[in-house]
Design a protein around this motif. Sequence first.
Motif, PDB file in Angstrom:
ATOM      1  N   ASN A  19      -0.466  44.846  -7.627  1.00 16.01           N
ATOM      2  CA  ASN A  19      -1.299  43.746  -7.142  1.00 16.01           C
ATOM      3  C   ASN A  19      -0.464  42.476  -7.012  1.00 16.01           C
ATOM      4  O   ASN A  19       0.306  42.137  -7.917  1.00 16.01           O
ATOM      5  N   ILE A  20      -0.616  41.809  -5.902  1.00 10.12           N
ATOM      6  CA  ILE A  20       0.096  40.563  -5.649  1.00 10.12           C
ATOM      7  C   ILE A  20      -0.741  39.398  -6.172  1.00 10.12           C
ATOM      8  O   ILE A  20      -1.956  39.362  -5.994  1.00 10.12           O
ATOM      9  N   GLY A  21      -0.091  38.450  -6.794  1.00  9.54           N
ATOM     10  CA  GLY A  21      -0.777  37.235  -7.213  1.00  9.54           C
ATOM     11  C   GLY A  21      -0.994  37.165  -8.711  1.00  9.54           C
ATOM     12  O   GLY A  21      -0.672  38.081  -9.471  1.00  9.54           O
ATOM     13  N   PHE A  22      -1.551  36.047  -9.141  1.00 10.71           N
ATOM     14  CA  PHE A  22      -1.868  35.803 -10.545  1.00 10.71           C
ATOM     15  C   PHE A  22      -3.331  36.141 -10.804  1.00 10.71           C
ATOM     16  O   PHE A  22      -4.181  36.023  -9.921  1.00 10.71           O
ATOM     17  N   VAL A  23      -3.623  36.558 -12.032  1.00  5.99           N
ATOM     18  CA  VAL A  23      -5.006  36.801 -12.442  1.00  5.99           C
ATOM     19  C   VAL A  23      -5.303  35.950 -13.664  1.00  5.99           C
ATOM     20  O   VAL A  23      -4.390  35.493 -14.370  1.00  5.99           O
ATOM     21  N   TYR A  24      -6.598  35.737 -13.916  1.00  6.87           N
ATOM     22  CA  TYR A  24      -7.039  34.842 -14.985  1.00  6.87           C
ATOM     23  C   TYR A  24      -8.004  35.599 -15.882  1.00  6.87           C
ATOM     24  O   TYR A  24      -9.094  35.990 -15.461  1.00  6.87           O
ATOM     25  N   ASP A  25      -7.578  35.825 -17.125  1.00 11.37           N
ATOM     26  CA  ASP A  25      -8.466  36.487 -18.077  1.00 11.37           C
ATOM     27  C   ASP A  25      -9.640  35.580 -18.420  1.00 11.37           C
ATOM     28  O   ASP A  25     -10.738  36.047 -18.714  1.00 11.37           O
ATOM     29  N   ASP A  26      -9.413  34.281 -18.391  1.00 10.53           N
ATOM     30  CA  ASP A  26     -10.474  33.280 -18.548  1.00 10.53           C
ATOM     31  C   ASP A  26     -10.465  32.435 -17.278  1.00 10.53           C
ATOM     32  O   ASP A  26      -9.548  31.636 -17.066  1.00 10.53           O
ATOM     33  N   VAL A  27     -11.461  32.620 -16.408  1.00  7.06           N
ATOM     34  CA  VAL A  27     -11.427  31.951 -15.103  1.00  7.06           C
ATOM     35  C   VAL A  27     -11.608  30.444 -15.205  1.00  7.06           C
ATOM     36  O   VAL A  27     -11.375  29.724 -14.230  1.00  7.06           O
ATOM     37  N   SER A  28     -12.027  29.952 -16.374  1.00  3.49           N
ATOM     38  CA  SER A  28     -12.133  28.499 -16.547  1.00  3.49           C
ATOM     39  C   SER A  28     -10.794  27.890 -16.945  1.00  3.49           C
ATOM     40  O   SER A  28     -10.643  26.670 -16.994  1.00  3.49           O
ATOM     41  N   SER A  29      -9.791  28.746 -17.216  1.00  2.86           N
ATOM     42  CA  SER A  29      -8.473  28.265 -17.629  1.00  2.86           C
ATOM     43  C   SER A  29      -7.587  28.057 -16.401  1.00  2.86           C
ATOM     44  O   SER A  29      -7.780  28.660 -15.351  1.00  2.86           O
TER      45      SER A  29
END
Length: 344
Positions: free
Chosen positions: A126-136
């Motif tokens: 998968n390309i890109g960054f992911v956020y385990d906490d989307v508010s972070s």
Amino acid sequence: MAQFEFDTGAVKHTAVGGIDYAWSDYDAGSGLSYVSIDDIKAMPVPHSGGQEMNQLGVYLHDQMEWNDFTLFTSGRYDWVDTTSTAADFSTSKQKDSAFSGRLGLSYQTEWGITPYVNYSTSFSPNIGFVYDDVSSSVGRIARPTIATQKEIGVKYEIPNYNATVSAALFDIDQKDGVVFDASTGINKQRQLDLNSRGVELEANASLDNGFSFIASYTYLRVRIERGAEGTAGKELSATPNHILSLWGHYQFENGTLEGLGLGTGVRVADASYGDDANTFKNSARAFVDASLSYDFGYRNPKLEGVRLQVNAKNLFDNRKSICSAGYCYRDEGRSLFASLRYRF
């Protein structure tokens, strides 16, 4: 890649082996203004991240035919190197590798019925960054999505007609599947464990009188196996359980309108949940599509292979509100595509 055809006794083989390489590189910037687009254009857009990915894969497939049986085996191994640059220009590296494969068996009966079973695994970087906490504001490099699929189905070729009917049951488990979460008002990628289960029915035919059609129905249930608190066991938002599509096309073979093709169809999507906690629903919706084409070869043999086509998607510009992960937007509006192509 290379293809080999050979026999081992009574078994006929069609084997394909090869290597492929994929490279991707991107940098991203972001700007925010509550005044105007011109205000954003005047800003020095800050760097918000970048990534370079190199993927190398080797694969071997073998399709074996014996009497009315067909056995398909496939194996692939991938190596992935990812270098990411954060917003503060610090870099990090990640290496991933995995084996994936497929095993399928079908049997063609004398009545035109072909039952089959299939088991496969997949490995998808998968390309890109992911956020385990989307508010972070702190993201991480996305892990590859690893999946397994079990499928059983049947196909039927109707005698004396260029027509096929098929049905399939499937069950797919995804680990670290990537979805968008806009619950904070900004689309961010996150990774969930998902299970997709359902049935697919399809019929298609091309008749001698110029008519052709495709009809399909899918029942789909996508459940969150691992996600944000309170979402485990819930259905993934914006994924309807029932999807129906119908498409018909008529090609004028002679007369004044010879060479003209007309097509129209409808896509219907059932209601879906608007958030991953399944607290409210999106309404069902339907879209009408159409096409108009002209094959110049019907009138002038010298122009054989020249075709003009115009496609309309969502012809009546139906733009209802639809919500995903609690964030709402409108359906894609009407779009028109025109093409002039030449095949030889």
